[in-house]
Design a protein around this motif. Structure first.
Motif, PDB file in Angstrom:
ATOM      1  N   GLN A 270       0.832  -1.204   0.000  1.00  0.00           N
ATOM      2  CA  GLN A 270       0.000   0.000   0.000  1.00  0.00           C
ATOM      3  C   GLN A 270       0.864   1.250   0.000  1.00  0.00           C
ATOM      4  OE1 GLN A 270      -2.973  -0.364  -0.792  1.00  0.00           O
ATOM      5  NE2 GLN A 270      -2.766  -2.559  -0.516  1.00  0.00           N
TER       6      GLN A 270
ATOM      7  N   PHE B 290       2.319   1.561  -3.462  1.00  0.00           N
ATOM      8  CA  PHE B 290       1.300   1.938  -4.446  1.00  0.00           C
ATOM      9  C   PHE B 290       1.017   3.438  -4.368  1.00  0.00           C
ATOM     10  CE2 PHE B 290      -1.043  -2.425  -4.659  1.00  0.00           C
ATOM     11  CZ  PHE B 290       0.064  -2.951  -5.284  1.00  0.00           C
TER      12      PHE B 290
ATOM     13  N   SER C 213      -8.210   6.793   1.236  1.00  0.00           N
ATOM     14  CA  SER C 213      -8.999   7.219   0.093  1.00  0.00           C
ATOM     15  C   SER C 213      -9.929   6.110  -0.377  1.00  0.00           C
ATOM     16  CB  SER C 213      -8.073   7.612  -1.042  1.00  0.00           C
ATOM     17  OG  SER C 213      -7.238   6.524  -1.355  1.00  0.00           O
ATOM     18  N   GLY C 214     -10.022   5.038   0.386  1.00  0.00           N
ATOM     19  CA  GLY C 214     -10.817   3.900  -0.064  1.00  0.00           C
ATOM     20  C   GLY C 214     -10.110   3.129  -1.159  1.00  0.00           C
ATOM     21  N   PHE C 215      -8.795   3.355  -1.291  1.00  0.00           N
ATOM     22  CA  PHE C 215      -8.046   2.707  -2.370  1.00  0.00           C
ATOM     23  C   PHE C 215      -8.053   1.200  -2.198  1.00  0.00           C
ATOM     24  CE2 PHE C 215      -4.068   1.472  -4.546  1.00  0.00           C
ATOM     25  CZ  PHE C 215      -4.341   1.989  -5.794  1.00  0.00           C
ATOM     26  N   SER C 216      -7.846   0.753  -0.990  1.00  0.00           N
ATOM     27  CA  SER C 216      -7.832  -0.694  -0.805  1.00  0.00           C
ATOM     28  C   SER C 216      -8.276  -1.063   0.591  1.00  0.00           C
ATOM     29  CB  SER C 216      -6.451  -1.250  -1.073  1.00  0.00           C
ATOM     30  OG  SER C 216      -5.501  -0.423  -0.507  1.00  0.00           O
ATOM     31  N   PHE C 217      -8.571  -2.319   0.717  1.00  0.00           N
ATOM     32  CA  PHE C 217      -9.284  -2.778   1.896  1.00  0.00           C
ATOM     33  C   PHE C 217      -8.984  -4.258   2.091  1.00  0.00           C
ATOM     34  CE2 PHE C 217     -13.016  -4.846   3.631  1.00  0.00           C
ATOM     35  CZ  PHE C 217     -13.325  -4.040   4.697  1.00  0.00           C
TER      36      PHE C 217
ATOM     37  N   ASP D 285      -9.905  -7.527  -2.765  1.00  0.00           N
ATOM     38  CA  ASP D 285      -8.619  -6.856  -2.953  1.00  0.00           C
ATOM     39  C   ASP D 285      -7.733  -7.637  -3.923  1.00  0.00           C
ATOM     40  OD1 ASP D 285      -6.971  -4.576  -1.603  1.00  0.00           O
ATOM     41  OD2 ASP D 285      -5.616  -6.280  -1.816  1.00  0.00           O
TER      42      ASP D 285
ATOM     43  N   LEU E  21      -2.521  -3.537 -11.057  1.00  0.00           N
ATOM     44  CA  LEU E  21      -2.218  -2.246 -10.435  1.00  0.00           C
ATOM     45  C   LEU E  21      -2.524  -1.098 -11.387  1.00  0.00           C
ATOM     46  CD1 LEU E  21      -1.054  -0.659  -8.081  1.00  0.00           C
ATOM     47  CD2 LEU E  21       1.195  -0.953  -9.056  1.00  0.00           C
TER      48      LEU E  21
ATOM     49  N   GLY F 288      -8.790   4.030  -9.119  1.00  0.00           N
ATOM     50  CA  GLY F 288      -8.675   4.585  -7.775  1.00  0.00           C
ATOM     51  C   GLY F 288      -9.022   3.611  -6.676  1.00  0.00           C
ATOM     52  N   THR F 289      -9.011   2.329  -6.974  1.00  0.00           N
ATOM     53  CA  THR F 289      -9.253   1.338  -5.932  1.00  0.00           C
ATOM     54  C   THR F 289      -8.630   0.014  -6.351  1.00  0.00           C
ATOM     55  OG1 THR F 289     -10.900   0.002  -4.828  1.00  0.00           O
ATOM     56  CG2 THR F 289     -11.524   0.905  -6.958  1.00  0.00           C
ATOM     57  N   THR F 290      -8.175  -0.758  -5.367  1.00  0.00           N
ATOM     58  CA  THR F 290      -7.633  -2.067  -5.713  1.00  0.00           C
ATOM     59  C   THR F 290      -8.709  -3.141  -5.610  1.00  0.00           C
ATOM     60  OG1 THR F 290      -6.969  -2.503  -3.454  1.00  0.00           O
ATOM     61  CG2 THR F 290      -5.322  -1.529  -4.893  1.00  0.00           C
TER      62      THR F 290
END
Lengths: 683, 294
Positions: free
Chosen positions: A419, A422, A535-539, B82, B132, B139-141
Motif C-alpha cells: 500500500q 502503491f 482514500s478507499g483505495f484498498s481494503f 482486494d 495495479l 482509484g481502488t484495488t
C-alpha cells in the motif's frame, strides 16, 4: 501493578535475571545438566518478564528514562530511555528469546560432554541481556558498549562448535565484518558529537540542526554502512550466510530473528527520530538498498542447498522488505506526506515482528532436522515428513508465512508495504514514481521467488523418498523443541488474525515519534479489524479472510467426503516408474529444482559448471572411471566489491611498507613529527 | 460450475480447427462425473500433503470465485475483492499444487513443479502490475470497484489499458498452463508442466484437481473480461440485469475460449528458456502502462 513493573527497578530486575543466569551457569560449568537447567531457567524467566515488562510499557504508552549509577566521564552515562519504539523491540526480543530458550533447553543436550554447557549458557544470557540494553540505551557510548557486548557474545556463540575449522573461519569473518561496521558507527557518532557536543540521543536530537548538511550526509552514509552490516543489507551481508549456519540453531534463530533487527532499530531511531529533518535522497537510497537486498537475497537463496545458508539469505531478503517500508516512510515524510510516512513505518515495524516470528520458527525447524540428520546439506534429506511430522508441519507453516501467503501474518505486513509503495506510484512526480515502481516490482518478484524457494526447501527436506539412509534413523525432536515450534507456528496465525489490532498498536508506536505526533496513518483500522486506506483505495479484512478460508475449506472437504459416491476403495501402489525401479536418485534435487531460475538469472548469478572426468586409461580416454560435476555460483559482490577492496588494502599496505625502517629511532621521530603536526592543528 | 464447459469449448474448437469432429463440449462434465466414481490409487510414498492438496487447491479457486466480479459489479463479496488478496491466494494454490507434485517422488512431478514455480514466480510481477494499472486508474484495488469503473476504453487511458491487457493476457496464458507456455493436451515427458504435477492423482482427487484447473481458467477469463472490458455487468439487484450479466458473462467466456483455442491451434509451444522473455515482456508492458497513466 503496571507502575511497579514498568519502572527503573523493573528493568534492573530484568537485566539482573540474565546476569544471574549468565554467571550462575558459569559457576555450574562442571555439571552440564545443572548449567543447562540454570541458564535456561533464567533465560526463560528473564524473557517472560521481558514480555510482561514490554507489553505493559506498550499498553501503558508512557516513556521511561533513568540513569544507572555514575561514571567518572561526563560524556558517558549509563542512561536508558524506554519509549514505545524501544518497548516494541524489547517485546520482539523477549518473545523470540522465550521460544528460543525453551527450544535451547532441549537442543543443547546433544552438546553434553562435547563442549562446556556453562559457557554456552553464560554467552547466551549475556547475548540476551545485551540485546535488551542495545535497544534501550540513550547514550551513544553506552550504546556502543552494549553493542560490543552483543557482538562479542554472538561471536563466541558462532564459534561455539569449534572443532569444525569452518565454524572458526566463519566466526572470523563475522568478527571482521562486525568490527568494520562498528568502526563506521563510531565515526558516525563522533561526527555528530563534533557538532552537538553530546553523546546523549535526546541532546543529539535537539541539536541536530547544528550539523551542517554535508556532514549529516556523511553521518547517514557511515550509519548506513555500520548498521547495514549488522542488519545484513547487500553488499555487507556476507557474514550472514556464513555465521548463521555455524552457530547452534537456537542462537542462529536469535541472531537472524532479532539480532539483525537491532540494525533496523537504530536506522529508525536515527533517520526518523534523531536526525530529522533529513534530505530526500536518504529515503530514496534506503528504498533502493531495500529493493536490491530483497531481490538479490532471494536469488542467492535459490542457489543454496545448505538449509541454514538458505534461511540466512532469506533474512537478507526480509531485511530488504523492511527497508522498503522504512525507506518509503523517510521519503514520504521529507516530501511532506506524514500520513503515508506513518504507513511505511507501520509496514516496516509489522514486518520486523513477523519476520522475527517466522524466521526463528524456520531456524528452529532447521535445527531439529540438522540435529537428527547431522548434516546441513538438503540433498541428503528427503521424506522426513513421515519421521518428523511436527517439525514438518511447523516448517510448512513457517514457509507459508514467509512467502506471504494469506491468511498468515507475512501477508498482512507485505500488504501494508505494498500500500505504501502503491501510494508512492500514484501520488509522486515522474522521477520519484519510477523509484517506487522499481521497488514494487522487486517486492512482487521477491514474493514469487520466495514462494519458489520455499517449495524447493520444503520439498527437498520433507517430501518424496529419503535420499540417504540416515533419514530412516531419524525421529521427532524432543518435547521442548516441539513446543516452541508449535507455539511459534500458531503465533503466525494469531498475528495474521489480529493484524488489525497489531496495526493499530504500530500506529500508536509511530505516533510516539516527534514527527508523527499528530498524524494518523494512511491505512486505518476500522471497527471490525479491517485495514482500510484513507482514500478507499484498498481494503482487507483479516477476520473476514479467515472466515472465508475456513468456511470454503470445510465445505469443499465435507462436500467431497459426503456427496461423492463413497464406496470407492483407495489402493496403495507404487509411484509410476515407467517400468524401471525408482531410486531416490531419480527424484528432483534442490539444485535441480532451482536450476531453471538460476539459468534464467544467469547474468546476475553467473553460474558455472566444471566437469572433471577421470579415465581408466588416460591415453585412450574412452572409458571414464569417475565423473565429477561442480556447479558453482559466482558472487557478484565478491568479484566487484570485496576483491577490489582487498587489492586496494593490499596495495596501500605495500606502499606504506616503505616508511617502516625497522629502526626504533625512526619510529620515535615519526611519533615526534605526528605530535608536532597535531599541535599545529589544535593551536 | 460453468468452468468445465470452457475447457470443453476450447477442445471442441481445437478439434474443428484440426479437421476433427471432437468430443461434445459437455465431455469434461462426463469426465469429472466418471472420475468422482472411480477408485483411487495412491502412491505409498505420498504424505498428507499429497492427500490434502486437491482440497486446498480446489478451495482456493472457490475462494477466488467469491473475490472477483463474475456477472455483477456489486456483491457482499466486495468485502474480499482486494487484488493482492486474489494474487496471493492464487499463489497459495500454486504452492500446494507444486508440493503435491514433488511429494510422491516421481521423476516427472518434480520437474513439473520446478517449471511451474519458475513460471509463476516470473509471472507474478506482470500479474500484480497489470491489475495495479487498472487500480490506479479506477482509484481502488478492489476488483468490484474496478469493474464498476467503465471509462477505461476512452480517451487518455486507452493506451495504458491496452498495454496492461496485453501484459495480463501473457500472464493468463502462463498461469492457466496454455500455449505457448504449456500444452494441456500432452503427456510428453519433456514438455509437460501442469500435467506432470497431477500425474499421480486418480479418482476423486484427480477430479478435484482437473476441476480446479478449469476453474482457474475461468477465473482468469473473468478477470480479463470484467476488469478490462466491464460491459454489461449488473450494477443493481434487478433480476433482469442479473440475467443479462450472466448471459454476457457466458458470451465473454466463450470469446476468450475461442481466442485461446485459436492461439493453441496456430502456435507452437515455446522452448522453456524463451518463456521468461515473454513474461518479462509482460512485466515491461505493464510498467510502461503505469508510467503512461499520468
Amino acid at each position: 501493578m503496571i507502575e511497579s513493573v514498568v519502572s527503573q527497578s523493573g528493568f534492573f530486575f530484568l537485566i539482573t535475571l540474565f546476569v544471574i543466569g549468565a554467571f550462575g551457569s558459569l559457576f555450574f560449568h562442571r555439571n552440564d545438566t545443572c548449567a543447562n537447567v540454570w541458564s535456561s531457567f533464567f533465560a526463560l524467566s528473564g524473557s517472560l518478564f521481558g514480555i510482561l515488562f514490554s507489553s505493559l510499557a506498550l499498553l501503558g504508552g508512557q516513556e521511561l528514562s533513568f540513569v544507572f549509577g555514575k561514571t567518572p566521564f561526563f560524556i558517558l552515562s549509563f542512561s536508558l530511555h524506554i519509549d514505545m519504539l524501544s518497548a516494541f523491540f524489547l517485546f520482539a526480543i523477549s518473545l523470540i528469546a522465550f521460544f528460543c530458550s525453551i527450544y535451547g533447553f532441549g537442543y543443547v543436550k546433544h552438546f553434553y560432554g562435547k563442549y562446556s554447557i556453562g559457557a554456552l549458557g553464560f554467552l547466551y544470557n549475556i547475548l540476551l541481556g545485551s540485546l535488551l540494553l542495545v535497544v534501550t540505551s540513550s547514550n551513544a557510548l553506552f550504546f556502543l558498549i552494549a553493542w560490543e557486548l552483543m557482538s562479542i557474545s554472538s561471536y563466541f556463540l558462532v564459534v561455539y562448535d569449534r572443532n569444525d575449522p569452518k565454524n572458526v573461519k566463519a566466526g572470523s569473518l563475522y568478527l571482521i565484518m562486525t568490527y568494520v561496521g562498528t568502526a563506521f558507527i563510531i565515526l558516525a557518532f563522533l561526527l555528530a558529537y563534533k557538532y552537538t557536543a553530546s553523546f546523549d540521543f535526546a541532546v543529539l536530537k535537539a541539536n541536530a540542526h547544528l550539523i551542517p548538511s554535508s556532514v549529516k550526509d556523511l553521518i547517514f552514509i557511515f550509519a548506513m554502512i555500520g548498521f547495514g552490516t549488522k542488519a545484513g543489507i547487500i553488499p555487507f551481508h556476507i557474514w550472514l550466510p556464513v555465521a548463521h549456519p555455524a552457530a547452534p540453531s537456537h542462537v542462529s534463530a536469535m541472531m537472524s530473528g532479532v539480532m539483525i533487527k537491532t540494525g533496523i532499530y537504530m536506522m529508525i531511531r536515527l533517520f526518523l527520530d534523531v536526525l530529522q529533518p533529513i534530505p530526500l535522497w536518504w529515503g530514496e537510497a534506503v528504498l533502493i538498498i531495500g529493493a536490491v537486498s530483497s531481490l538479490l537475497g532471494v536469488l542467492y537463496a535459490m542457489t543454496e542447498h545448505d538449509i541454514k545458508r538458505l534461511l540466512a539469505y532469506h533474512s537478507v531478503e526480509n531485511i530488504g522488505i523492511i527497508l522498503l517500508g522504512i525507506g518509503s516512510a523517510m521519503t514520504f515524510y521529507t516530501l511532506g506526506m506524514p500520513t503515508l510516512a506513518l504507513l511505511g513505518l507501520i509496514a516496516g515495524l509489522f514486518h520486523t515482528l513477523n519476520h522475527a516470528i517466522f524466521k526463528s520458527l524456520l531456524f528452529l525447524g532447521a535445527g531439529s532436522v540438522i540435529d537428527q540428520m547431522h548434516t546441513k546439506n538438503m540433498e541428503e534429506y528427503g521424506g522426513l515428513i513421515k519421521y518428523m511430522p511436527v517439525t514438518a508441519f511447523t516448517f510448512l507453516v513457517g514457509s507459508m508465512a514467509i512467502s506471504a501467503l494469506p491468511p498468515l501474518n507475512g501477508f498482512f505486513s507485505e500488504w501494508l508495504t505494498y500500500q505504501a509503495l502503491f501510494q508512492g506510484i500514484t501520488q509522486l512526480s515522474f522521477s520519484l514514481q519510477w523509484i517506487f515502481i522499481l521497488a514494487t516490482a522487486s517486492l512482487a518478484f521477491t514474493g514469487g521467488l520466495a514462494l519458489t524457494c520455499f517449495v524447493k526447501a520444503f520439498s527437498a527436506i520433507f517430501l518424496a523418498r529419503p535420499r540417504s539412509v540416515e533419514v530412516m534413523h531419524t525421529k521427532e525432536s524432543s518435547v521442548p523443541m516441539q513446543i516452541s515450534m508449535v507455539v511459534l507456528a500458531s503465533l503466525t496465525f494469531i498475528a495474521g488474525f489480529f493484524s488489525g489490532i497489531l496495526t493499530h498498536m504500530f500506529e500508536k508506536i509511530g505516533q510516539s515519534f516527534t514527527i508523527f505526533h499528530t498524524t494518523s496513518s494512511f491505512v486505518s483500522v476500522s471497527s471490525g479489524q479491517h485495514l482500510q486506506s484513507a482514500s478507499g483505495f484498498s481494503f482487507v479484512s483479516a477476520p473476514g479472510l479467515f472466515l472465508l478460508f475456513g468456511i470454503v475449506f470445510l465445505c469443499v472437504f465435507l462436500g467431497t467426503r459426503l456427496l461423492v459416491y463413497r464406496k470407492q476403495k483407495i489402493v496403495c501402489g507404487n509411484t509410476w516408474d515407467c517400468g524401471t525401479t525408482l531410486s531416490p536418485r531419480m527424484e528432483i534435487t534442490a539444485t535441480g529444482f532451482a536450476r531453471s531460475i538460476v539459468l534464467i538469472f544467469k547474468n546476475v548469478l553467473k553460474p558455472s559448471i566444471q566437469q572433471d572426468v577421470e579415465y581408466h586409461d588416460a591415453e585412450s580416454r574412452y572409458i571414464p572411471k569417475s565423473r565429477a560435476v561442480t556447479m558453482r555460483v559466482e558472487n557478484m559482490y565478491d568479484t566487484y566489491f570485496y576483491r577490489p577492496l582487498q587489492k586496494m588494502i593490499d596495495g596501500i599496505s605495500l606502499k606504506s611498507k616503505v616508511i617502516q625502517g625497522g629502526n626504533v629511532n625512526v619510529y620515535i621521530s615519526y611519533i615526534f613529527l605526528a605530535l608536532i603536526v597535531a599541535l599545529f592543528i589544535v593551536l | 460450475m460453468v468452468s468445465p464447459l470452457c475447457v470443453g469449448v476450447v477442445k471442441k474448437v481445437k478439434a474443428h480447427l484440426q479437421n476433427r469432429q471432437g468430443a461434445s463440449i459437455f465431455q469434461p462434465y462426463r469426465d469429472l462425473w466418471k472420475l468422482f466414481h472411480k477408485d483411487e490409487v495412491i502412491s505409498k510414498d505420498a504424505s498428507w500433503i499429497f492427500l490434502l492438496s486437491p482440497f486446498i487447491v480446489f478451495s482456493v479457486t472457490i475462494i477466488i470465485g467469491f473475490c472477483i466480479p463474475l456477472f455483477s459489479s456489486f456483491g457482499w463479496s466486495s468485502f474480499f475483492g482486494d487484488t493482492l488478496v486474489i494474487i496471493y491466494t492464487l499463489a497459495l494454490g500454486t504452492f500446494f499444487l507444486a508440493l503435491a507434485g514433488i511429494d510422491v517422488g516421481s521423476v516427472f512431478g518434480g520437474f513439473g513443479s520446478s517449471r511451474e514455480m519458475t513460471l509463476s514466480a516470473l509471472a507474478e510481477g506482470g500479474f500484480i502490475f497489470s491489475l495495479l494499472t487498472l487500480s490506479i486508474i479506477a482509484g481502488t484495488t478492489n476488483t468490484f470497484g474496478i469493474a464498476s469503473h467503465t471509462s477505461f476504453l476512452n480517451g487518455q487511458y486507452l493506451i495504458p489499458v491496452l498495454l496492461a491487457f496485453v501484459g495480463f493476457f501473457i500472464v493468463l496464458l502462463a498461469e492457466t498452463a496454455r500455449f505457448p507456455f504449456d500444452n494441456p493436451a500432452t503427456h510428453l515427458e519433456l514438455t509437460m508442466i501442469h500435467e506432470a504435477m497431477i500425474l499421480e492423482y486418480s479418482g476423486k482427487r484427480l477430479a478435484l484437481m482437473e476441476w480446479a484447473s478449469s476453474n482457474k481458467l475461468v477465473i482468469f477469463f473473468a478477470l480479463g473480461a470484467n476488469l478490462f472490458f466491464p460491459v454489461g455487468l449488473a450494477s443493481d439487484r434487478h433480476i433482469g440485469a442479473l440475467f443479462l450479466g450472466m448471459l454476457l458473462l457466458l458470451c465473454k467466456l466463450l470469446c476468450f475460449s475461442l481466442v485461446i483455442a485459436l492461439i493453441e491451434s496456430s502456435m507452437a509451444k515455446f522452448r522453456f528458456f524463451r518463456l521468461p522473455d515473454l513474461l518479462l515482456a509482460s512485466f515491461i508492458f505493464n510498467a510502461v502502462a503505469i508510467g503512461l497513466i499520468h
